[in-house]
Write an enzyme that holds these catalytic residues in place. Structure first.
Site, mmCIF file in Angstrom:
data_model
loop_
_atom_site.group_PDB
_atom_site.id
_atom_site.type_symbol
_atom_site.label_atom_id
_atom_site.label_comp_id
_atom_site.label_asym_id
_atom_site.label_seq_id
_atom_site.Cartn_x
_atom_site.Cartn_y
_atom_site.Cartn_z
ATOM 1 N N HIS A 33 0.834 -1.208 0.000
ATOM 2 C CA HIS A 33 0.000 0.000 0.000
ATOM 3 C C HIS A 33 0.865 1.253 0.000
ATOM 4 O O HIS A 33 0.608 2.206 -0.740
ATOM 5 C CB HIS A 33 -0.891 0.041 1.258
ATOM 6 N N LYS A 69 -17.885 -6.857 7.619
ATOM 7 C CA LYS A 69 -16.625 -7.609 7.590
ATOM 8 C C LYS A 69 -15.989 -7.671 8.973
ATOM 9 O O LYS A 69 -15.890 -6.664 9.663
ATOM 10 C CB LYS A 69 -15.662 -6.880 6.639
ATOM 11 N N ARG A 74 -2.020 -6.369 -8.439
ATOM 12 C CA ARG A 74 -0.984 -7.377 -8.219
ATOM 13 C C ARG A 74 -1.126 -8.580 -9.140
ATOM 14 O O ARG A 74 -0.198 -8.961 -9.825
ATOM 15 C CB ARG A 74 -1.039 -7.858 -6.757
ATOM 16 N N SER A 110 -2.912 -7.710 2.883
ATOM 17 C CA SER A 110 -3.276 -7.554 4.288
ATOM 18 C C SER A 110 -3.630 -8.894 4.909
ATOM 19 O O SER A 110 -3.260 -9.174 6.050
ATOM 20 C CB SER A 110 -4.468 -6.598 4.412
#
Lengths: 161, 161, 161, 161, 161, 161
Positions: free
Chosen positions: A20, A44, A93, A131
């Protein structure tokens, strides 16, 4: 182009990673200001609480006046309108990433065509960092420091684990 | 090369499938010993409890002295160090699998470069079989036996459902 | 397992890259001998001629007695039989790579089940390197040396371009 | 071919989207009858309750006598047998979709070779629409109406949120 | 629905494989007639000449009156109009396949919305088989018979190689 | 940021499509100037000759003073240096696209870290459009006008076919 060169970099940042950080720093070559926007996602399950996530990212960018860190609720495109940002910034990515980002980017454009999503490629050495993988390492007692921004220390994360 | 030809085959095996069995048996052509390592994942909701998962895999390989079955906690690469394994063995089925396995494999290498991940291709006839699909079949009252190792019977699984 | 721990690393190596070199060197932790096998592909337009491709790879591994470099014609699995290799070694970079490698690996197994294909992950810093990209750089007058094995010099390639 | 031209269009439809509607309407060019079958999935957290999901889909197709809407439990292929359907109908949007659908389709064929899965391509303008994205928009207070069938109004969904 | 239940199965079939055969035979459960349409592609280098490709496919389906084999030039959707077919039939093997097929299917729909493309999944045991892999085996002197329809013999292909 | 807000949009544009046009027009919201750079690729068989490709793109953007159209040879990053551009602009359509673009983007960064590649998402309605599909339509006598920029007419392309 004067007034609109602000980008929002949205995410849950649970926790912020070196990947990030790199996208934001490279994004500063393109945008006058970047707002790192930490989404509150009621549905979440979170690892770090929202306040800590914001505090860690502020620590990472405390030397960079063109980066602002905030939390937000509601739709991301509505948040962009509120802060006057014409751009969303995202890192890519993998191909799986791309398919997800494309769906989100296209739905955002369908809801608000004034906000454009801009993608940068994550560096090869950061491609495998996410993450959720960092979280797994921390939960298993491993040393995640190579995957965290240099300003984030083990002590920063101990409060939460 | 004498002392290090041990591979760990890690997973949650919830439940073990015919696809897992095949990868281990083919892996025995490459490794002197394979340790099937059942991860205890506190965060993940389990279908079969850990003891049953270990017992089922032991039943599958009871005829094979070169296969050992254990459970473990903590990082997989740390477990490899503890048991003296230089290799992680994984099966690859689909492109989605690959992207996930690549991230895990690269993070493992970043944490411990002495452990190398080795991939075998799942056979075409097993490509569509996964623990989660087998679990769905069992939960919906279907007959999952074609997708389970021949040593695993319906009775073995009844204790748990 | 004594007699069969030989792997063939097949390819066109047009030209050999730093990514190929890395896979072979890491493969030596798993195999007693690796044969780098340069395929003669009548149908495919080549950039470097076969003799030069073989010579460059030999130069790369001249310090490594466990690596042999040869060219071959015919099916790869037939070549494996001829040289007594039970394994094919391949590197995996991307999901697109994987889909291609899976088809080739499965067809090889269908033709000769005694030969097993073993995959290693390319390092993140080499993921984007391929022979065809290196060739493009060379054809466009760029400096490809960061992507070539350290033993391969510009002079080595000048004979051909 | 007379008796078997019935297709089941299975899903959780939580909620039904404009993408689902389109696949069913186009499927009517191929099948005499389509049964939209709403799966009761005990394990999955639902957004709209089952009765509302069924009611919304019935509203969407109230003008179409060849479409029937039902809920079901158990394996999808067993449900097909019960209703006399030889076909499962599915829409394909992305490569990630495809990999998931392929696994489900192949396991279904392995369990019951009399049921064939037929795929249609989602229209480009609907490719990015999924129930989970629509749900996110609704939960964040956004206007999801462009992604819902025209017969579904905000009021229809208010009962649940 | 009476007049339009004809599907075109287009391709270059260079050569026809056991995978093609299987898709057509399974497609006969859905369509009254299937026309296997061999495209003449001026730009593409061919392995078998057009007449032989057509002859081989006719041999494969000589027992099946509902299958017709023809060659065609021009756009595939225009050919569908000429023969009165409302459907294109295609098999899907891999995610890479899917991305290519989606582009072709969507462009076909954009050019002629009356023609719908219907996809079936290739069987797991045929997923890795393609005309280009079969061609490579034949060119390298291998035995391709496990990947060819049972009606196609080595002698059939000798005329051409 | 004053002097460097120039982006190069490189490609072969054989021919330019409505998808290319859209990416450039949307890119003008981010960049002060965009140079559409038509690569001369000696190795690749071309459909339209270079001069016509450049002329067509100039016609498309004749109303837009901030777009410049040029051809170039050599490495794309070297061209960026010559024209003072700090950015490369690319559109992303599919996961296959992404994997290719990622390799090219990462190799470009490895060769010249001062040039950053910026990606925009192609609109859903243009996702399936590529130069090679447009070329196929034209070669098969079809009407490609829905996929070409509105300034490009059939007459423009007749000179070449």
């Amino acid at each position: 182009m004067t007034t609109k060169n602000i980008a929002v970099f949205p995410g849950s940042f649970d926790p912020v990673t070196i990947g990030h950080e790199e996208i934001v720093r490279r994004g500063l070559g393109l945008f006058e200001q970047i707002i790192v926007a930490v989404g509150e996602n009621a549905g979440k399950r979170e690892f770090l609480d929202l306040a800590l996530r914001v505090a860690l990212i502020r620590k990472v960018f405390r030397d960079e006046p063109r980066v602002r860190v905030e939390s937000y609720t509601g739709l991301t495109v509505d948040y962009c309108e509120r802060v006057g940002a014409s751009f969303l910034l995202r890192g890519l990515r993998t191909a799986a990433d791309f398919e997800y980002e494309r769906a989100v980017g296209q739905i955002n454009r369908a809801m608000n065509a004034r906000v454009e999503t801009i993608f940068l490629l994550t560096s090869p050495r950061h491609t495998f960092i996410s993450s959720s993988i960092v979280k797994d390492i921390l939960l298993n007692g491993g040393d995640a420091s190579p995957f965290l921004p240099s300003h984030v220390t083990r002590e920063d994360l101990k409060f939460n684990i």
